[in-house]
Design a protein around this motif. Structure first.
Motif, PDB file in Angstrom:
ATOM      1  N   GLN A  13       0.832  -1.201   0.000  1.00 17.38           N
ATOM      2  CA  GLN A  13       0.000   0.000   0.000  1.00 17.38           C
ATOM      3  C   GLN A  13       0.869   1.254   0.000  1.00 17.38           C
ATOM      4  OE1 GLN A  13      -2.663  -0.295   3.366  1.00 17.38           O
ATOM      5  NE2 GLN A  13      -4.117  -1.559   2.211  1.00 17.38           N
ATOM      6  N   PRO A  14       0.343   2.358  -0.489  1.00 20.24           N
ATOM      7  CA  PRO A  14       1.089   3.621  -0.419  1.00 20.24           C
ATOM      8  C   PRO A  14       1.527   3.910   1.009  1.00 20.24           C
ATOM      9  CG  PRO A  14      -0.805   3.877  -1.834  1.00 20.24           C
ATOM     10  CD  PRO A  14      -0.935   2.516  -1.198  1.00 20.24           C
ATOM     11  N   GLY A  15       2.762   4.361   1.139  1.00 17.72           N
ATOM     12  CA  GLY A  15       3.342   4.619   2.447  1.00 17.72           C
ATOM     13  C   GLY A  15       4.043   3.419   3.054  1.00 17.72           C
ATOM     14  N   GLY A  16       3.900   2.264   2.428  1.00 15.59           N
ATOM     15  CA  GLY A  16       4.516   1.045   2.946  1.00 15.59           C
ATOM     16  C   GLY A  16       5.970   0.902   2.545  1.00 15.59           C
ATOM     17  N   SER A  17       6.538  -0.248   2.910  1.00 16.58           N
ATOM     18  CA  SER A  17       7.958  -0.511   2.662  1.00 16.58           C
ATOM     19  C   SER A  17       8.153  -1.886   2.040  1.00 16.58           C
ATOM     20  CB  SER A  17       8.749  -0.455   3.977  1.00 16.58           C
ATOM     21  OG  SER A  17       8.678   0.819   4.564  1.00 16.58           O
ATOM     22  N   ARG A  66      14.001   8.351   0.595  1.00  8.58           N
ATOM     23  CA  ARG A  66      13.025   7.268   0.793  1.00  8.58           C
ATOM     24  C   ARG A  66      13.663   5.897   0.588  1.00  8.58           C
ATOM     25  NH1 ARG A  66       8.859   6.719  -2.604  1.00  8.58           N
ATOM     26  NH2 ARG A  66       9.927   7.658  -4.389  1.00  8.58           N
ATOM     27  N   PHE A  67      14.585   5.785  -0.361  1.00  8.00           N
ATOM     28  CA  PHE A  67      15.221   4.509  -0.683  1.00  8.00           C
ATOM     29  C   PHE A  67      16.664   4.512  -0.182  1.00  8.00           C
ATOM     30  CE2 PHE A  67      12.587   3.349  -4.742  1.00  8.00           C
ATOM     31  CZ  PHE A  67      11.416   3.551  -4.011  1.00  8.00           C
ATOM     32  N   MET A  82      13.157   0.208   0.450  1.00  8.83           N
ATOM     33  CA  MET A  82      12.243   1.210  -0.099  1.00  8.83           C
ATOM     34  C   MET A  82      11.185   1.546   0.940  1.00  8.83           C
ATOM     35  SD  MET A  82      11.796  -0.251  -3.983  1.00  8.83           S
ATOM     36  CE  MET A  82      10.931  -1.734  -3.460  1.00  8.83           C
ATOM     37  N   ASN A  83      11.184   2.790   1.397  1.00  9.99           N
ATOM     38  CA  ASN A  83      10.218   3.266   2.379  1.00  9.99           C
ATOM     39  C   ASN A  83       9.334   4.340   1.768  1.00  9.99           C
ATOM     40  OD1 ASN A  83      11.474   1.599   4.331  1.00  9.99           O
ATOM     41  ND2 ASN A  83      12.894   3.233   4.889  1.00  9.99           N
ATOM     42  N   LYS A  86       5.272   5.138  -3.085  1.00 11.53           N
ATOM     43  CA  LYS A  86       4.211   5.875  -3.761  1.00 11.53           C
ATOM     44  C   LYS A  86       3.732   5.074  -4.977  1.00 11.53           C
ATOM     45  CE  LYS A  86       6.629  10.207  -2.685  1.00 11.53           C
ATOM     46  NZ  LYS A  86       7.225  11.444  -3.263  1.00 11.53           N
ATOM     47  N   PRO A  87       2.513   5.337  -5.419  1.00  9.56           N
ATOM     48  CA  PRO A  87       2.037   4.630  -6.627  1.00  9.56           C
ATOM     49  C   PRO A  87       2.972   4.789  -7.819  1.00  9.56           C
ATOM     50  CG  PRO A  87       0.203   5.687  -5.528  1.00  9.56           C
ATOM     51  CD  PRO A  87       1.447   6.133  -4.807  1.00  9.56           C
ATOM     52  N   GLU A  88       3.637   5.937  -7.923  1.00 16.45           N
ATOM     53  CA  GLU A  88       4.542   6.153  -9.045  1.00 16.45           C
ATOM     54  C   GLU A  88       5.829   5.346  -8.949  1.00 16.45           C
ATOM     55  OE1 GLU A  88       3.094   8.476  -7.128  1.00 16.45           O
ATOM     56  OE2 GLU A  88       4.441  10.184  -6.766  1.00 16.45           O
ATOM     57  N   ASP A  89       6.030   4.644  -7.847  1.00 12.61           N
ATOM     58  CA  ASP A  89       7.179   3.735  -7.740  1.00 12.61           C
ATOM     59  C   ASP A  89       6.866   2.376  -8.367  1.00 12.61           C
ATOM     60  OD1 ASP A  89       7.693   5.048  -4.448  1.00 12.61           O
ATOM     61  OD2 ASP A  89       8.871   5.512  -6.249  1.00 12.61           O
TER      62      ASP A  89
END
Length: 122
Positions: A13-17, A66-67, A82-83, A86-89
Motif C-alpha cells: 500500500q502507499p506509504g509502505g515498505s 526514501r530509498f 524502499m520506504n 508511492k504509486p509512481e514507484d
C-alpha cells in the motif's frame, strides 16, 4: 556464467515498505558496481540507485530520502530498502552489476537480473 537473482518484490500500500535483494553468483572475478533500475509500463528503464566500490552511492532525485541502497561484498549481494512508497514507484525493478569474470579478468561487462515486480496500490 554469471547469474543475478532478485527477490523481495510484491504488492504494498502507499506509504509502505519493501526490501529488494539481488545476489550475484557464478564465475565472478571482481564486482565494480551494483545497482537498481526500474521500468514502468510505457516508459524507459531508469536508474534508481547505484553503489560502487568504496561505498559511494548515487540516487535518482525521485527516491532520495526514501530509498537506501546497501551492499554485502562478502555475499555479492545488493539490497534496496524502499520506504514511503508511492504509486509512481510501481515498476519492474532490475538489478545490475558491472563485473569481470575469471574467463575475462580485464574486461568488465554489465549483467542484469530478470526483474521483480513492485506494485504500490491501495
Amino acid at each position: 556464467q554469471v547469474q543475478l537473482v532478485e527477490s523481495g518484490g510484491g504488492l504494498v500500500q502507499p506509504g509502505g515498505s519493501l526490501r529488494l535483494s539481488c545476489a550475484a553468483s557464478g564465475s565472478i572475478a571482481r564486482i565494480y558496481g551494483m545497482g537498481w533500475y526500474r521500468q514502468a509500463p510505457g516508459k524507459q528503464r531508469e536508474l534508481v540507485a547505484t553503489t560502487a566500490t568504496g561505498s559511494s552511492t548515487n540516487y535518482a532525485e525521485s527516491v532520495k530520502g526514501r530509498f537506501t541502497i546497501s551492499r554485502d561484498n562478502a555475499k555479492n549481494t545488493v539490497y534496496l530498502q524502499m520506504n514511503s512508497l508511492k504509486p509512481e514507484d510501481t515498476a519492474v525493478y532490475y538489478c545490475n552489476a558491472r563485473l569481470t569474470t575469471y574467463a575475462h579478468p580485464t574486461l568488465s561487462a554489465d549483467y542484469w537480473g530478470q526483474g521483480t515486480q513492485v506494485t504500490v496500490s491501495s
